[in-house]
Scaffold this motif. Sequence first.
Motif, PDB file in Angstrom:
ATOM      1  N   LEU A  66     -56.331  36.556 -71.926  1.00 22.40           N
ATOM      2  CA  LEU A  66     -56.601  35.193 -71.465  1.00 22.40           C
ATOM      3  C   LEU A  66     -55.853  34.809 -70.304  1.00 22.40           C
ATOM      4  CD1 LEU A  66     -58.037  33.554 -74.545  1.00 22.40           C
ATOM      5  CD2 LEU A  66     -59.323  34.574 -72.478  1.00 22.40           C
ATOM      6  N   PRO A  67     -54.493  34.836 -70.815  1.00 28.64           N
ATOM      7  CA  PRO A  67     -53.281  34.616 -69.497  1.00 28.64           C
ATOM      8  C   PRO A  67     -53.633  35.353 -68.394  1.00 28.64           C
ATOM      9  CG  PRO A  67     -52.379  34.894 -71.665  1.00 28.64           C
ATOM     10  CD  PRO A  67     -53.779  35.307 -71.993  1.00 28.64           C
ATOM     11  N   LEU A  68     -54.017  36.811 -68.608  1.00 20.22           N
ATOM     12  CA  LEU A  68     -54.163  37.558 -67.424  1.00 20.22           C
ATOM     13  C   LEU A  68     -55.513  37.138 -66.595  1.00 20.22           C
ATOM     14  CD1 LEU A  68     -53.816  40.332 -65.876  1.00 20.22           C
ATOM     15  CD2 LEU A  68     -55.165  41.477 -67.467  1.00 20.22           C
ATOM     16  N   GLY A  69     -56.374  36.684 -67.174  1.00 22.44           N
ATOM     17  CA  GLY A  69     -57.517  36.048 -66.300  1.00 22.44           C
ATOM     18  C   GLY A  69     -57.272  34.770 -65.465  1.00 22.44           C
ATOM     19  N   ILE A  70     -56.391  33.982 -66.025  1.00 26.01           N
ATOM     20  CA  ILE A  70     -55.856  32.712 -65.492  1.00 26.01           C
ATOM     21  C   ILE A  70     -54.894  33.142 -64.011  1.00 26.01           C
ATOM     22  CG2 ILE A  70     -54.401  30.766 -65.443  1.00 26.01           C
ATOM     23  CD1 ILE A  70     -55.252  30.399 -68.288  1.00 26.01           C
ATOM     24  N   LEU A  71     -54.217  34.274 -64.415  1.00 26.81           N
ATOM     25  CA  LEU A  71     -53.429  34.756 -63.459  1.00 26.81           C
ATOM     26  C   LEU A  71     -53.998  35.516 -62.260  1.00 26.81           C
ATOM     27  CD1 LEU A  71     -50.386  36.072 -65.695  1.00 26.81           C
ATOM     28  CD2 LEU A  71     -50.357  34.014 -64.200  1.00 26.81           C
ATOM     29  N   LEU A  72     -55.088  36.318 -62.535  1.00 21.31           N
ATOM     30  CA  LEU A  72     -55.770  36.900 -61.633  1.00 21.31           C
ATOM     31  C   LEU A  72     -56.407  36.093 -60.670  1.00 21.31           C
ATOM     32  CD1 LEU A  72     -57.099  40.042 -63.702  1.00 21.31           C
ATOM     33  CD2 LEU A  72     -55.238  40.042 -61.799  1.00 21.31           C
ATOM     34  N   ASP A  73     -57.047  35.071 -61.289  1.00 19.69           N
ATOM     35  CA  ASP A  73     -57.949  34.009 -60.422  1.00 19.69           C
ATOM     36  C   ASP A  73     -57.078  32.938 -59.855  1.00 19.69           C
ATOM     37  OD1 ASP A  73     -60.333  34.727 -61.087  1.00 19.69           O
ATOM     38  OD2 ASP A  73     -60.383  33.388 -62.689  1.00 19.69           O
ATOM     39  N   ARG A  74     -55.475  33.151 -59.988  1.00 18.44           N
ATOM     40  CA  ARG A  74     -54.529  32.124 -59.502  1.00 18.44           C
ATOM     41  C   ARG A  74     -53.721  32.752 -58.459  1.00 18.44           C
ATOM     42  NH1 ARG A  74     -53.028  26.962 -60.633  1.00 18.44           N
ATOM     43  NH2 ARG A  74     -50.864  26.229 -60.121  1.00 18.44           N
ATOM     44  N   TYR A  75     -53.310  34.132 -58.614  1.00 14.65           N
ATOM     45  CA  TYR A  75     -52.313  34.913 -57.733  1.00 14.65           C
ATOM     46  C   TYR A  75     -53.008  35.973 -57.470  1.00 14.65           C
ATOM     47  CZ  TYR A  75     -49.242  31.403 -59.866  1.00 14.65           C
ATOM     48  OH  TYR A  75     -48.663  30.075 -60.422  1.00 14.65           O
ATOM     49  N   SER A  76     -52.236  36.960 -57.045  1.00 17.45           N
ATOM     50  CA  SER A  76     -52.394  38.178 -56.282  1.00 17.45           C
ATOM     51  C   SER A  76     -52.743  39.299 -57.340  1.00 17.45           C
ATOM     52  CB  SER A  76     -51.465  38.771 -55.187  1.00 17.45           C
ATOM     53  OG  SER A  76     -51.628  40.233 -55.163  1.00 17.45           O
ATOM     54  N   PRO A  77     -53.777  39.792 -57.532  1.00 16.73           N
ATOM     55  CA  PRO A  77     -54.102  40.928 -58.683  1.00 16.73           C
ATOM     56  C   PRO A  77     -53.073  41.967 -58.173  1.00 16.73           C
ATOM     57  CG  PRO A  77     -56.158  40.136 -57.738  1.00 16.73           C
ATOM     58  CD  PRO A  77     -54.974  39.438 -56.892  1.00 16.73           C
ATOM     59  N   ARG A  78     -52.966  42.383 -57.026  1.00 21.03           N
ATOM     60  CA  ARG A  78     -51.946  43.465 -56.676  1.00 21.03           C
ATOM     61  C   ARG A  78     -50.691  43.102 -57.315  1.00 21.03           C
ATOM     62  NH1 ARG A  78     -48.997  41.798 -52.532  1.00 21.03           N
ATOM     63  NH2 ARG A  78     -47.440  43.353 -51.719  1.00 21.03           N
ATOM     64  N   LYS A  79     -49.748  42.256 -57.200  1.00 24.04           N
ATOM     65  CA  LYS A  79     -48.700  41.857 -57.635  1.00 24.04           C
ATOM     66  C   LYS A  79     -48.463  42.078 -59.040  1.00 24.04           C
ATOM     67  CE  LYS A  79     -47.217  39.313 -53.647  1.00 24.04           C
ATOM     68  NZ  LYS A  79     -46.797  37.953 -53.128  1.00 24.04           N
ATOM     69  N   ILE A  80     -49.720  41.215 -59.897  1.00 24.37           N
ATOM     70  CA  ILE A  80     -49.704  41.248 -61.278  1.00 24.37           C
ATOM     71  C   ILE A  80     -49.656  42.615 -61.689  1.00 24.37           C
ATOM     72  CG2 ILE A  80     -51.091  40.493 -63.250  1.00 24.37           C
ATOM     73  CD1 ILE A  80     -51.836  37.920 -61.389  1.00 24.37           C
ATOM     74  N   GLU A  81     -50.908  43.462 -61.235  1.00 24.03           N
ATOM     75  CA  GLU A  81     -50.662  44.914 -61.981  1.00 24.03           C
ATOM     76  C   GLU A  81     -49.544  45.590 -61.659  1.00 24.03           C
ATOM     77  OE1 GLU A  81     -53.342  48.663 -61.991  1.00 24.03           O
ATOM     78  OE2 GLU A  81     -54.214  46.933 -61.178  1.00 24.03           O
ATOM     79  N   SER A  82     -49.037  45.758 -60.560  1.00 21.59           N
ATOM     80  CA  SER A  82     -47.833  46.370 -60.059  1.00 21.59           C
ATOM     81  C   SER A  82     -46.641  46.043 -61.121  1.00 21.59           C
ATOM     82  CB  SER A  82     -47.537  46.411 -58.603  1.00 21.59           C
ATOM     83  OG  SER A  82     -47.041  45.009 -58.251  1.00 21.59           O
ATOM     84  N   LEU A  83     -46.505  44.961 -61.321  1.00 23.63           N
ATOM     85  CA  LEU A  83     -45.341  44.413 -62.306  1.00 23.63           C
ATOM     86  C   LEU A  83     -45.610  44.609 -63.748  1.00 23.63           C
ATOM     87  CD1 LEU A  83     -42.960  42.724 -62.573  1.00 23.63           C
ATOM     88  CD2 LEU A  83     -44.313  40.569 -62.879  1.00 23.63           C
ATOM     89  N   LEU A  84     -46.771  44.782 -64.024  1.00 27.14           N
ATOM     90  CA  LEU A  84     -47.123  45.059 -65.393  1.00 27.14           C
ATOM     91  C   LEU A  84     -47.229  46.443 -65.704  1.00 27.14           C
ATOM     92  CD1 LEU A  84     -50.126  42.507 -66.453  1.00 27.14           C
ATOM     93  CD2 LEU A  84     -47.657  42.620 -67.289  1.00 27.14           C
ATOM     94  N   LEU A  85     -47.341  47.285 -64.702  1.00 28.19           N
ATOM     95  CA  LEU A  85     -47.136  48.701 -65.037  1.00 28.19           C
ATOM     96  C   LEU A  85     -45.538  49.196 -65.167  1.00 28.19           C
ATOM     97  CD1 LEU A  85     -49.672  50.283 -62.388  1.00 28.19           C
ATOM     98  CD2 LEU A  85     -49.682  50.609 -64.815  1.00 28.19           C
ATOM     99  N   LEU A  86     -44.886  48.240 -64.754  1.00 34.60           N
ATOM    100  CA  LEU A  86     -43.368  48.834 -64.946  1.00 34.60           C
ATOM    101  C   LEU A  86     -42.975  48.488 -66.312  1.00 34.60           C
ATOM    102  CD1 LEU A  86     -41.507  47.249 -61.901  1.00 34.60           C
ATOM    103  CD2 LEU A  86     -41.956  49.712 -62.361  1.00 34.60           C
ATOM    104  N   VAL A  87     -43.652  47.493 -66.989  1.00 32.87           N
ATOM    105  CA  VAL A  87     -43.595  47.196 -68.572  1.00 32.87           C
ATOM    106  C   VAL A  87     -44.254  48.375 -69.337  1.00 32.87           C
ATOM    107  CG1 VAL A  87     -44.336  45.821 -70.330  1.00 32.87           C
ATOM    108  CG2 VAL A  87     -43.851  44.703 -68.255  1.00 32.87           C
ATOM    109  N   ALA A  88     -45.344  48.890 -68.682  1.00 32.55           N
ATOM    110  CA  ALA A  88     -46.050  50.152 -69.298  1.00 32.55           C
ATOM    111  C   ALA A  88     -44.973  51.331 -69.275  1.00 32.55           C
ATOM    112  CB  ALA A  88     -47.307  50.334 -68.787  1.00 32.55           C
ATOM    113  N   ALA A  89     -44.054  51.605 -68.064  1.00 32.77           N
ATOM    114  CA  ALA A  89     -43.326  52.416 -67.968  1.00 32.77           C
ATOM    115  C   ALA A  89     -42.307  52.519 -69.122  1.00 32.77           C
ATOM    116  CB  ALA A  89     -42.821  52.486 -66.650  1.00 32.77           C
ATOM    117  N   VAL A  90     -41.790  51.149 -69.369  1.00 30.62           N
ATOM    118  CA  VAL A  90     -40.766  51.032 -70.429  1.00 30.62           C
ATOM    119  C   VAL A  90     -41.294  51.392 -71.729  1.00 30.62           C
ATOM    120  CG1 VAL A  90     -39.439  49.334 -71.528  1.00 30.62           C
ATOM    121  CG2 VAL A  90     -39.585  49.326 -69.208  1.00 30.62           C
ATOM    122  N   GLY A  91     -42.530  50.972 -71.895  1.00 35.73           N
ATOM    123  CA  GLY A  91     -43.307  51.329 -73.069  1.00 35.73           C
ATOM    124  C   GLY A  91     -43.221  52.783 -73.363  1.00 35.73           C
TER     125      GLY A  91
END
Length: 420
Positions: A66-91
């Motif tokens: 749900l937070p992601l849906g708001i962010l994707l409709d408000r900001y750049s999907p490219r920037k959001i996904e690239s940032l979150l993929l770094l979190v996945a790399a840490v995981g």
Amino acid sequence: MDPSLTRRHLFLCILFPFALGYYLSYLARVVNAVLAPDLVADLSLEADTLGLLTASYFFTFAVAQLPLGILLDRYSPRKIESLLLLVAAVGALWFAIGNSAWDLIIGRGLIGLGVSACLMAAFKTFTLWFKPEKLPLLNGVILASGGVGAITATAPVQAALTITDWRGVFLLLSGLMVVASATLFLLVPEHTETQHKETLQAQLQGLRAIFSDRFFWMIAPLTMLSQSSFISIQSLWAGPWLQDLGGLERTAMAHTLLLVACAMVAGFLVMGTLAERLSRLGVEPILLSAGGMLVFQCLQLLIILVPEQNWLTPVWIGFGFFGTTGIVQYAVLSQHYPRHLAGRVNTAMNLLVFVAIFILQSSIGTVINLWPQVSSGHYLKEAYQSAFGFILTLQLLALIWFAREYRCRHRKETLKPKMT
């Protein structure tokens, strides 16, 4: 399609970066089906703990929607996904160096959070760059890339275990996620529409409108339960089932899972193409999807009854192919709602799907654990039948609900011209 962009540019700078991210997302999602025996042996895991460990990916994934849906409709999907993929790399790194069940649960939870935007960011981006009638096909292409990730997680991962262990697999996965993050950030172009920002209050009102819309709730239960049942079994319990009830050795099990993943890729591509072409003939994609989910339920019944050895592989291939049919409903939702709601409506659906996956995947482990083990990591036929039968019953109830709601909606639309 934006006329200023060539097909080659669209492929290299939009399709490929998002396909790479979703490929890694699905690889991380289903790899435990092959690695389960190693995790059980190294950490002495019970069935319920293994189910919780694997399902933690889906819990954090769901929480983010749900937070992601708001962010994707408000900001750049490219920037959001690239940032979150770094979190996945840490995981993935945390998972690789973990020495306890809780280490792996935390690591896998971070992976789930980090890849939570991989599909939804792609769907949102497609609504910006492509015509609505192209969405079922494009969604099928991006989903097929996830299927390739599922293929990689079977026999190729099993082969990789001859030169490394499960820790090495997750170290490699961590590095690839960093590469995918950089690829998305550097290659994907910005769309001018991503600069348009609604107020947070307006966005929340849009989300409220989606959750109060009867059309959404006509689709949601069946899609949610069909997709969650498919992923819950494919990403973990298919492997143990093939060994315990199918009588397959570990290498043969991995090759069968490879065929299931190949069937899944074919399902995404065929269903996406078929939905687009049938819609030109007046056949609604929603009916194609519902029919496919009915076939999927029939195949699950065959698995519960335990098919003969000669039918084992064809039934599981059918499971992989028709397990994809629920995903067509995402395109149905994108076509039904205004474009500025695309991120929120898809993540709303995804929230329900992944909450259900977390519940079902861990519940399967809990039900299986009610029966005594045949030996360490191996379970009785009755245990699998009870667990799989439970989730099939839920799907059947959801199909009845969909049929009832669709008929009521269709009747109202038919009567409208007569009343005016």
